[in-house]
Design a protein around this motif. Structure first.
Motif, short mmCIF file in Angstrom:
data_model
loop_
_atom_site.label_atom_id
_atom_site.label_comp_id
_atom_site.label_asym_id
_atom_site.label_seq_id
_atom_site.Cartn_x
_atom_site.Cartn_y
_atom_site.Cartn_z
N TRP A 165 0.93 -1.27 -0.02
CA TRP A 165 -0.01 0.08 -0.01
C TRP A 165 0.74 1.13 0.00
CZ3 TRP A 165 -4.09 2.06 -1.21
CH2 TRP A 165 -4.68 3.26 -0.60
N LEU A 166 1.82 1.40 0.73
CA LEU A 166 2.75 2.47 0.91
C LEU A 166 3.47 2.81 -0.32
CD1 LEU A 166 4.11 2.36 4.48
CD2 LEU A 166 2.14 3.45 3.66
N ASP A 194 2.48 1.60 -3.58
CA ASP A 194 1.61 1.97 -4.30
C ASP A 194 1.16 3.55 -4.26
OD1 ASP A 194 -0.86 1.16 -6.17
OD2 ASP A 194 -1.81 2.42 -4.66
N GLN A 195 0.87 4.10 -2.93
CA GLN A 195 0.90 5.35 -2.79
C GLN A 195 1.75 6.23 -2.88
OE1 GLN A 195 -2.81 6.55 -1.83
NE2 GLN A 195 -2.78 4.75 -2.83
N ASN A 213 -7.42 -2.61 0.96
CA ASN A 213 -7.34 -1.47 0.10
C ASN A 213 -7.08 -1.75 -1.23
OD1 ASN A 213 -5.79 -0.60 3.02
ND2 ASN A 213 -6.66 1.10 1.88
N THR A 250 4.90 11.48 1.97
CA THR A 250 3.67 10.62 1.54
C THR A 250 3.45 9.50 2.33
OG1 THR A 250 4.57 11.20 -0.81
CG2 THR A 250 3.39 9.13 -0.78
N ALA A 274 -0.41 8.26 3.97
CA ALA A 274 -0.88 6.83 3.38
C ALA A 274 -1.49 6.07 4.25
CB ALA A 274 0.11 6.52 2.30
N ARG A 331 -4.62 5.57 5.82
CA ARG A 331 -5.70 5.26 4.90
C ARG A 331 -5.87 3.86 4.76
NH1 ARG A 331 -3.72 9.69 2.06
NH2 ARG A 331 -2.63 8.20 0.49
#
Length: 485
Positions: free
Chosen positions: A111-112, A114-115, A130, A317, A321, A324
């Motif tokens: 996730w991190l 990706d973000q 997610n 960033t 993230a 979320r």
């Protein structure tokens, strides 16, 4: 195996899968991904003749379908080699290992990244909330076979591919740990605590598997390790060739290892857990997690280190993230709330995971009683290896119910003693029972659970269908109560 099947399908292959059953959540997910499911193991499933047969480590040499593939000269391989040989080449593997926290930490890493725009591929053993699936092919330049510019995505590293690295054995024809084959450029070790007693008869053999994993991280790589875990420190210090980044919580005994990544917990409530983040001793901001528990703060630290130090994602960033991040199914997963009774599903089965999960839920729901309903099902959980640890693992719960052992083949003298656990919990002044069936457990909850209570169903299997049975029982209870004048 399910996620790997999805990856091969996404790569353009026709994929079929054989198993004794296809339980949710993975079974329905496989159907949604377009995998043709075949119940049972039968040589007829090999017609038409496939190009490759991937044999899972659950299969034994006598498995009729695997046997027919091997004897028929069809190309066969294991899950670990299928992933490494067909999907990891040309990518930068980020492999997350450890007794506890692999699935959540792997998902956080994906996730991190990706973000942070790194467009990673990933293969995760659970179903991330997610993402649409537990797998994805890399989307970045290296994932399309194009060169990656120096300095992009963490120095000279290519597009990351996150793998949940399991220490279980590879296959009946190759008795090596699966995570030895993934060629990590960045690796995480969350914890080491003797597990999988059917594969590793003693702690020394278990530690040797992790030592071999650490040795396989190259000098140019990065190893992110839990400084609070004495076994992790021992293994890493004895075997690491790569740069090591230690992580810990404020107040941890770090066994002489100075943590580069440090978290200071800053309060928890029903909305989640907050913590102050320090990188190299410098305050880097306050972070927040929706998923509760200090164990998830540790998981988050490891993922932050992997994304930021491993692949150059800015902390500006990473921190937003992280807030979320929604978690993984079967990890403190709220199934339903009926009549004011909250019912959670969690995969926890090792005593440490049971303890951490219950503490996290108690932090989230401080009112009402916390029920711990535990099914000992794994080869380790059904044995007496962690007998005393289980007697302490339910401390955060108010009411404990133990289901029957999930394995009947274990010799009586080696079995986990449920009655002894119950006696120890009762001796501490709390309610505990050893139930004879899932139906008895459902009856207990339906009769005794009150509005405001939280029920944690802890099992690494299907738990005899307790989820639907309990939903029906609580719904019926509510309907009956409404009919009373």
């Amino acid at each position: 195996m399910g996620a790997l099947a999805g990856l091969f399908k996404a790569a353009g292959h026709e994929v079929t899968g054989s198993d004794v059953a296809f339980h949710p959540p993975m079974g329905p997910a496989l159907e949604q991904w377009g995998i043709r499911l075949m119940t049972g193991f039968d040589p007829a499933h090999l017609d038409p003749r496939p190009d490759l047969v991937v044999i899972g480590n659950v299969c034994r040499p006598s498995n009729p379908e695997a046997r027919a593939a091997i004897d028929g000269g069809i190309k066969t391989t294991s899950m670990a080699h299928a992933l490494a040989d067909h999907l990891l080449r040309g990518r930068s593997p980020l492999v997350v290992a450890g007794t506890h926290g692999k699935t959540t930490t792997s998902t956080m890493c994906a996730w991190l990244l990706d973000q942070g725009g790194r467009e990673p591929g990933f293969l995760i053993g659970g179903l991330p909330k997610n993402f649409e699936a537990s797998f994805r092919l890399p989307q970045g330049p290296a994932g399309r076979g194009l060169p990656l510019a120096p300095g992009q995505g963490g120095g000279l590293r290519g597009t990351p591919f996150v793998v949940e690295g399991d220490e279980y054995d590879t296959a009946f024809f190759e008795k090596t740990p699966k995570f030895w084959h993934y060629r990590p450029e960045v690796a995480v070790i969350t914890s080491i605590e003797h597990d999988h007693i059917d594969i590793y008869p003693d702690e020394a053999s278990y530690l040797a598997a992790f030592r071999g994993f650490v040795e396989r991280v190259p000098e140019r790589g990065l190893l992110i390790a839990a400084a609070n875990d004495a076994r992790v420190v021992e293994v890493v210090n004895s075997a690491a060739r790569a740069e090591v980044a230690w992580f810990a919580l404020e107040g941890d005994d770090t066994h002489g290892m100075p943590p580069h990544w440090l978290a200071a917990p800053a309060g928890a409530d029903a909305s989640g857990q907050a913590f102050d983040l320090y990188a190299g001793g410098v305050f880097a901001g306050r972070a927040a997690l929706q998923v509760p528990g200090l164990h998830n703060v540790r998981n988050a630290l490891a993922a932050i280190a992997a994304a930021a130090q491993g692949y150059g994602v800015p902390l500006t960033t990473v921190v937003p993230a992280l807030a979320r991040f929604e978690g993984v199914r079967r990890r403190q997963d709220l199934l339903f709330e009926i009549g004011g009774v909250r019912v959670y599903d969690d995969f926890a089965h090792h005593p440490t995971a049971v303890d951490e999960t219950l503490r996290g839920l108690r932090t989230r729901h401080q009112g009402g009683r916390l029920w711990a309903v535990f099914e000992p099902r794994s080869a380790t959980a059904c044995r007496a290896l962690h007998q005393e640890a289980y007697e302490r693992a339910f401390g955060a719960a108010d009411r404990v119910v133990l289901a029957p052992l999930g394995r009947s083949e274990i010799p009586a003298e080696e079995r986990l003693d449920r009655e002894r656990i119950v006696a120890a919990i009762r001796g501490g002044g709390k309610d505990a029972d050893a139930a004879s069936s899932v139906e008895e457990i459902v009856g207990m909850i339906a009769v005794d659970a009150r509005p405001g209570d939280t029920v944690a169903l802890l099992s690494n299997g299907a738990f005899g269908g307790i989820y639907d049975k309990l939903r029906a029982a609580l719904t019926a209870r509510g309907a009956a109560a409404r009919e009373v004048p």
